[in-house]
Scaffold this motif. Structure first.
Motif, PDB file in Angstrom:
ATOM      1  N   VAL A 139       6.809  -7.305  25.909  1.00 16.51           N
ATOM      2  CA  VAL A 139       7.433  -8.470  25.300  1.00 16.51           C
ATOM      3  C   VAL A 139       6.603  -8.873  24.083  1.00 16.51           C
ATOM      4  CG1 VAL A 139       7.925 -10.936  25.555  1.00 16.51           C
ATOM      5  CG2 VAL A 139       8.532  -9.359  27.392  1.00 16.51           C
ATOM      6  N   PHE A 140       7.292  -9.067  22.955  1.00 18.43           N
ATOM      7  CA  PHE A 140       6.640  -9.574  21.743  1.00 18.43           C
ATOM      8  C   PHE A 140       7.162 -10.976  21.480  1.00 18.43           C
ATOM      9  CE2 PHE A 140       6.775  -5.015  21.360  1.00 18.43           C
ATOM     10  CZ  PHE A 140       5.501  -4.694  20.918  1.00 18.43           C
ATOM     11  N   LEU A 141       6.252 -11.913  21.423  1.00 23.31           N
ATOM     12  CA  LEU A 141       6.651 -13.295  21.180  1.00 23.31           C
ATOM     13  C   LEU A 141       6.171 -13.711  19.801  1.00 23.31           C
ATOM     14  CD1 LEU A 141       8.131 -15.481  22.705  1.00 23.31           C
ATOM     15  CD2 LEU A 141       5.920 -16.329  23.506  1.00 23.31           C
ATOM     16  N   ASP A 142       7.144 -13.995  18.924  1.00 25.01           N
ATOM     17  CA  ASP A 142       6.792 -14.379  17.549  1.00 25.01           C
ATOM     18  C   ASP A 142       6.469 -15.869  17.500  1.00 25.01           C
ATOM     19  OD1 ASP A 142       6.405 -14.413  14.865  1.00 25.01           O
ATOM     20  OD2 ASP A 142       8.533 -14.374  14.336  1.00 25.01           O
ATOM     21  N   ILE A 143       5.240 -16.187  17.159  1.00 25.28           N
ATOM     22  CA  ILE A 143       4.880 -17.606  17.053  1.00 25.28           C
ATOM     23  C   ILE A 143       4.610 -17.999  15.596  1.00 25.28           C
ATOM     24  CG2 ILE A 143       4.013 -17.764  19.414  1.00 25.28           C
ATOM     25  CD1 ILE A 143       1.167 -17.542  18.252  1.00 25.28           C
ATOM     26  N   SER A 144       5.122 -17.179  14.665  1.00 24.68           N
ATOM     27  CA  SER A 144       5.000 -17.518  13.236  1.00 24.68           C
ATOM     28  C   SER A 144       5.737 -18.815  12.964  1.00 24.68           C
ATOM     29  CB  SER A 144       5.623 -16.446  12.346  1.00 24.68           C
ATOM     30  OG  SER A 144       5.094 -15.189  12.644  1.00 24.68           O
ATOM     31  N   ALA A 145       5.150 -19.635  12.125  1.00 19.13           N
ATOM     32  CA  ALA A 145       5.804 -20.906  11.824  1.00 19.13           C
ATOM     33  C   ALA A 145       6.612 -20.824  10.541  1.00 19.13           C
ATOM     34  CB  ALA A 145       4.755 -22.005  11.724  1.00 19.13           C
ATOM     35  N   THR A 146       6.405 -19.787   9.758  1.00 25.59           N
ATOM     36  CA  THR A 146       7.040 -19.713   8.444  1.00 25.59           C
ATOM     37  C   THR A 146       8.106 -18.624   8.375  1.00 25.59           C
ATOM     38  OG1 THR A 146       5.450 -18.107   7.650  1.00 25.59           O
ATOM     39  CG2 THR A 146       4.889 -20.416   7.343  1.00 25.59           C
ATOM     40  N   LEU A 147       8.991 -18.775   7.411  1.00 25.70           N
ATOM     41  CA  LEU A 147      10.047 -17.801   7.184  1.00 25.70           C
ATOM     42  C   LEU A 147       9.443 -16.438   6.829  1.00 25.70           C
ATOM     43  CD1 LEU A 147      13.131 -18.028   7.181  1.00 25.70           C
ATOM     44  CD2 LEU A 147      13.026 -18.182   4.691  1.00 25.70           C
ATOM     45  N   GLU A 148       8.408 -16.501   6.012  1.00 30.43           N
ATOM     46  CA  GLU A 148       7.691 -15.296   5.590  1.00 30.43           C
ATOM     47  C   GLU A 148       7.178 -14.541   6.821  1.00 30.43           C
ATOM     48  OE1 GLU A 148       7.152 -13.065   2.509  1.00 30.43           O
ATOM     49  OE2 GLU A 148       8.376 -14.886   2.540  1.00 30.43           O
ATOM     50  N   GLY A 149       6.596 -15.311   7.731  1.00 34.19           N
ATOM     51  CA  GLY A 149       6.064 -14.728   8.963  1.00 34.19           C
ATOM     52  C   GLY A 149       7.151 -14.063   9.788  1.00 34.19           C
ATOM     53  N   ARG A 150       8.321 -14.695   9.810  1.00 32.05           N
ATOM     54  CA  ARG A 150       9.429 -14.141  10.585  1.00 32.05           C
ATOM     55  C   ARG A 150       9.922 -12.823   9.991  1.00 32.05           C
ATOM     56  NH1 ARG A 150       9.767 -17.201  14.345  1.00 32.05           N
ATOM     57  NH2 ARG A 150      10.035 -19.447  14.311  1.00 32.05           N
ATOM     58  N   LYS A 151       9.898 -12.746   8.680  1.00 31.32           N
ATOM     59  CA  LYS A 151      10.361 -11.509   8.040  1.00 31.32           C
ATOM     60  C   LYS A 151       9.481 -10.331   8.433  1.00 31.32           C
ATOM     61  CE  LYS A 151      12.825 -13.408   4.107  1.00 31.32           C
ATOM     62  NZ  LYS A 151      12.469 -14.080   2.858  1.00 31.32           N
ATOM     63  N   THR A 152       8.174 -10.582   8.542  1.00 32.30           N
ATOM     64  CA  THR A 152       7.287  -9.483   8.916  1.00 32.30           C
ATOM     65  C   THR A 152       7.597  -9.009  10.329  1.00 32.30           C
ATOM     66  OG1 THR A 152       5.587 -10.970   9.754  1.00 32.30           O
ATOM     67  CG2 THR A 152       5.395 -10.308   7.457  1.00 32.30           C
ATOM     68  N   MET A 153       8.209  -9.892  11.121  1.00 32.36           N
ATOM     69  CA  MET A 153       8.575  -9.519  12.492  1.00 32.36           C
ATOM     70  C   MET A 153       9.568  -8.354  12.488  1.00 32.36           C
ATOM     71  SD  MET A 153       7.611 -10.587  15.425  1.00 32.36           S
ATOM     72  CE  MET A 153       8.049 -10.400  17.143  1.00 32.36           C
ATOM     73  N   HIS A 154      10.505  -8.375  11.542  1.00 22.43           N
ATOM     74  CA  HIS A 154      11.486  -7.291  11.490  1.00 22.43           C
ATOM     75  C   HIS A 154      10.811  -5.953  11.226  1.00 22.43           C
ATOM     76  CE1 HIS A 154      15.040 -10.191  10.599  1.00 22.43           C
ATOM     77  NE2 HIS A 154      14.680 -10.163  11.859  1.00 22.43           N
ATOM     78  N   ASP A 155       9.850  -5.952  10.313  1.00 22.44           N
ATOM     79  CA  ASP A 155       9.126  -4.703  10.033  1.00 22.44           C
ATOM     80  C   ASP A 155       8.395  -4.231  11.275  1.00 22.44           C
ATOM     81  OD1 ASP A 155       9.939  -4.934   7.444  1.00 22.44           O
ATOM     82  OD2 ASP A 155       8.126  -5.977   6.782  1.00 22.44           O
ATOM     83  N   MET A 156       7.796  -5.208  11.975  1.00 23.81           N
ATOM     84  CA  MET A 156       7.057  -4.846  13.184  1.00 23.81           C
ATOM     85  C   MET A 156       7.981  -4.243  14.240  1.00 23.81           C
ATOM     86  SD  MET A 156       5.387  -7.058  16.162  1.00 23.81           S
ATOM     87  CE  MET A 156       6.890  -6.683  17.058  1.00 23.81           C
ATOM     88  N   VAL A 157       9.148  -4.876  14.435  1.00 21.21           N
ATOM     89  CA  VAL A 157      10.099  -4.386  15.438  1.00 21.21           C
ATOM     90  C   VAL A 157      10.537  -2.956  15.104  1.00 21.21           C
ATOM     91  CG1 VAL A 157      12.428  -4.722  16.388  1.00 21.21           C
ATOM     92  CG2 VAL A 157      10.898  -6.680  16.108  1.00 21.21           C
ATOM     93  N   LEU A 158      10.796  -2.724  13.832  1.00 24.22           N
ATOM     94  CA  LEU A 158      11.199  -1.401  13.388  1.00 24.22           C
ATOM     95  C   LEU A 158      10.114  -0.366  13.706  1.00 24.22           C
ATOM     96  CD1 LEU A 158      13.765  -0.476  11.932  1.00 24.22           C
ATOM     97  CD2 LEU A 158      12.555  -0.715   9.776  1.00 24.22           C
ATOM     98  N   LYS A 159       8.872  -0.721  13.429  1.00 23.11           N
ATOM     99  CA  LYS A 159       7.767   0.213  13.681  1.00 23.11           C
ATOM    100  C   LYS A 159       7.561   0.453  15.166  1.00 23.11           C
ATOM    101  CE  LYS A 159       5.084  -0.558   9.510  1.00 23.11           C
ATOM    102  NZ  LYS A 159       4.375  -1.746   9.025  1.00 23.11           N
ATOM    103  N   VAL A 160       7.703  -0.601  15.957  1.00 19.05           N
ATOM    104  CA  VAL A 160       7.554  -0.434  17.410  1.00 19.05           C
ATOM    105  C   VAL A 160       8.650   0.495  17.926  1.00 19.05           C
ATOM    106  CG1 VAL A 160       7.650  -1.607  19.655  1.00 19.05           C
ATOM    107  CG2 VAL A 160       6.382  -2.648  17.772  1.00 19.05           C
ATOM    108  N   ALA A 161       9.884   0.248  17.476  1.00 15.33           N
ATOM    109  CA  ALA A 161      11.003   1.075  17.929  1.00 15.33           C
ATOM    110  C   ALA A 161      10.793   2.538  17.536  1.00 15.33           C
ATOM    111  CB  ALA A 161      12.310   0.554  17.353  1.00 15.33           C
ATOM    112  N   GLU A 162      10.212   2.749  16.361  1.00 17.84           N
ATOM    113  CA  GLU A 162       9.958   4.116  15.886  1.00 17.84           C
ATOM    114  C   GLU A 162       8.939   4.838  16.756  1.00 17.84           C
ATOM    115  OE1 GLU A 162      10.558   4.076  11.060  1.00 17.84           O
ATOM    116  OE2 GLU A 162       8.548   3.950  11.867  1.00 17.84           O
TER     117      GLU A 162
END
Lengths: 198, 251
Positions: B48-71
């Motif tokens: 389980v990955f829990l995103d605790i970023s408070a900013t929009l910028e932080g949330r965007k990096t989450m998508h990159d992370m999810v993509l890399k994890v899935a890969e």
């Protein structure tokens, strides 16, 4: 595996997490093509028929692109995964769906005697096909499903949850697995590798 | 037989793991992808990955992370934190997440649970519930457990199950961080009254706590963070002990 690139197509008809399957093959060094184009699918050496979601709406999407008539005519090895496998059966209780009729078995719902969906890792047993080469009895696979195919002539693996059911099926060049090989760690990757080497 | 699942949870901020993670073999313990691969190799059943970023910028990096994890990771994983719309979920699933987890957004707008399960299927909708026992009542809390609501844990859990949740992740705020064991009484009540899997969270400190939450708490899966991150409990050792206690696990 030899180094000749193999033409692998994942049928992209709008149902499910195909990215995971594409990534899993990439980890094995094979670039899969995503397509719903009949010509591309027909000319592939291997075809993956994925599916996550609800049976009747997935079948509608298949029909919309004419893939319901194409898939049963394919000649190369075809692997249905999860809902893909279920749609290859005669029928499914989910949304009273008529299937592609490749596997002569009906898909039913688990009863409320157990938690539904079955979610997590369970074993596959009574392994009967080259699809399971180098895989031992009682290997663990990841499963997420509320409906199952009954045990039948075409079963090449069984799993027990509430009752013993067919967790993999084969008829001629058509294969189906209820579990998610793309999410089942190294054992799942072996199934995908075996499929490429059939 | 379906096995009980062991799920390490990673808190992510701006694409990096937060809280100390103390893994000897990792080049970069702040890299969630490295850590996820390591956990998959060590026998974790899911992540389980829990995103605790408070900013929009932080949330965007989450998508990159999810993509890399899935890969790179070959076991299933759930992404939670800040998800409040069908579009959010669609984006994460397209990046390769297997499931998503919603919490406050479901409390604010319960129809979201129906919408997500209708569109994407129950199997990918986890509803996380943070609750605290106050005067013998289990009260659901919002916003990471800081704001009490009028909801009772058992009523809310039943409601989200009826609305199409595929799984419930229950964190006891009384137990979270104590390392004194899971809230097994409440877990057992959830597990016995609902027909969907229940993930136990909050309180893991020892191997025995996991044995207890599967036996007494009747949990289908157990989630923990620090005991795994700091190597206090090795997943393989944990699973061997569980098996010795006649609890079915994947080994």
């Amino acid at each position: 595996m030899d180094s000749k690139p193999l033409k692998l197509v994942i049928i992209d008809y709008g149902a499910g997490n195909i990215k995971s399957i594409q990534f899993a093959f990439k980890r094995l060094g094979v670039d899969a093509i995503l397509s719903n184009n009949p010509e591309v699918i027909t000319s592939a050496e291997r075809v993956i028929f994925p599916g996550v979601g609800e049976a009747s709406s997935a079948m509608k999407m298949l029909k919309k692109s004419g893939l319901d008539t194409l898939i049963p005519t394919l000649k190369q090895p075809v692997l249905g995964i999860c809902l893909g496998m279920q749609l290859m059966c005669n029928s499914s209780e989910e949304g009273n769906t008529k299937g592609l009729g490749i596997f002569n078995v009906d898909v039913k719902r688990f009863s409320s005697a157990v938690k539904v969906p079955q979610m997590g890792w369970n074993t596959i047993n009574e392994l009967k096909s080259n699809l399971f080469r180098n895989i031992e009895e009682d290997a663990f696979m990841y499963l997420v499903h509320s409906f199952y195919a009954d045990m039948c002539q075409e079963a090449i693996a069984s799993t027990t949850y509430e009752l013993k059911y067919a967790s993999a099926l084969q008829k001629d060049n058509f294969y189906g697995v209820q579990f998610h090989p793309e999410k089942s760690s190294v054992v799942g990757e072996q199934v995908l590798r075996n499929f490429l080497e059939l | 037989m379906l096995t009980k699942r062991i799920i390490p949870c990673l808190d992510i901020k701006n694409g990096r793991t937060v809280k100390g993670v103390n893994f000897i073999d990792l080049r970069d313990a702040g890299d969630p992808v490295e850590l996820a691969k390591q956990y998959a190799n060590l026998g974790a059943d899911e992540l389980v990955f829990l995103d605790i970023s408070a900013t929009l910028e932080g949330r965007k990096t989450m998508h990159d992370m999810v993509l890399k994890v899935a890969e790179q990771v070959n076991i299933p994983f759930t992404v939670g934190g800040g998800i409040s719309s069908i579009e959010d979920v669609d984006d994460l699933l397209k990046c390769g997440a297997d499931k998503i987890s919603i919490n406050s957004s479901a409390i604010k707008r319960p129809d979201l649970v129906n919408e997500l399960s209708n569109k994407f299927g129950s199997q990918c909708v986890v509803v996380a519930i943070d609750a605290k026992q106050i005067n013998n009542q289990w009260i659901v809390h919002l916003a990471g457990g800081t704001i009490p609501t009028a909801l009772n844990l058992f009523d809310w859990a039943r409601e989200v199950a009826q609305r199409g949740a595929g799984e419930i992740l229950f964190t006891s705020m009384n137990n979270d961080g104590t390392k004194a064991g899971f809230a097994n009484e409440a877990l057992a009540k959830l597990s016995e009254t609902l027909n969907i899997p229940i993930i136990a969270s909050g309180g893991a400190g020892t191997v025995q706590h996991f044995v207890d939450t599967f036996k007494e708490g009747k949990a289908d899966a157990a989630l923990a963070a620090s005991v795994f991150h700091f190597g206090e409990i090795e997943i393989l050792d944990l699973k061997r002990e569980l098996r010795k206690n006649n609890i079915e696990v994947r080994l």
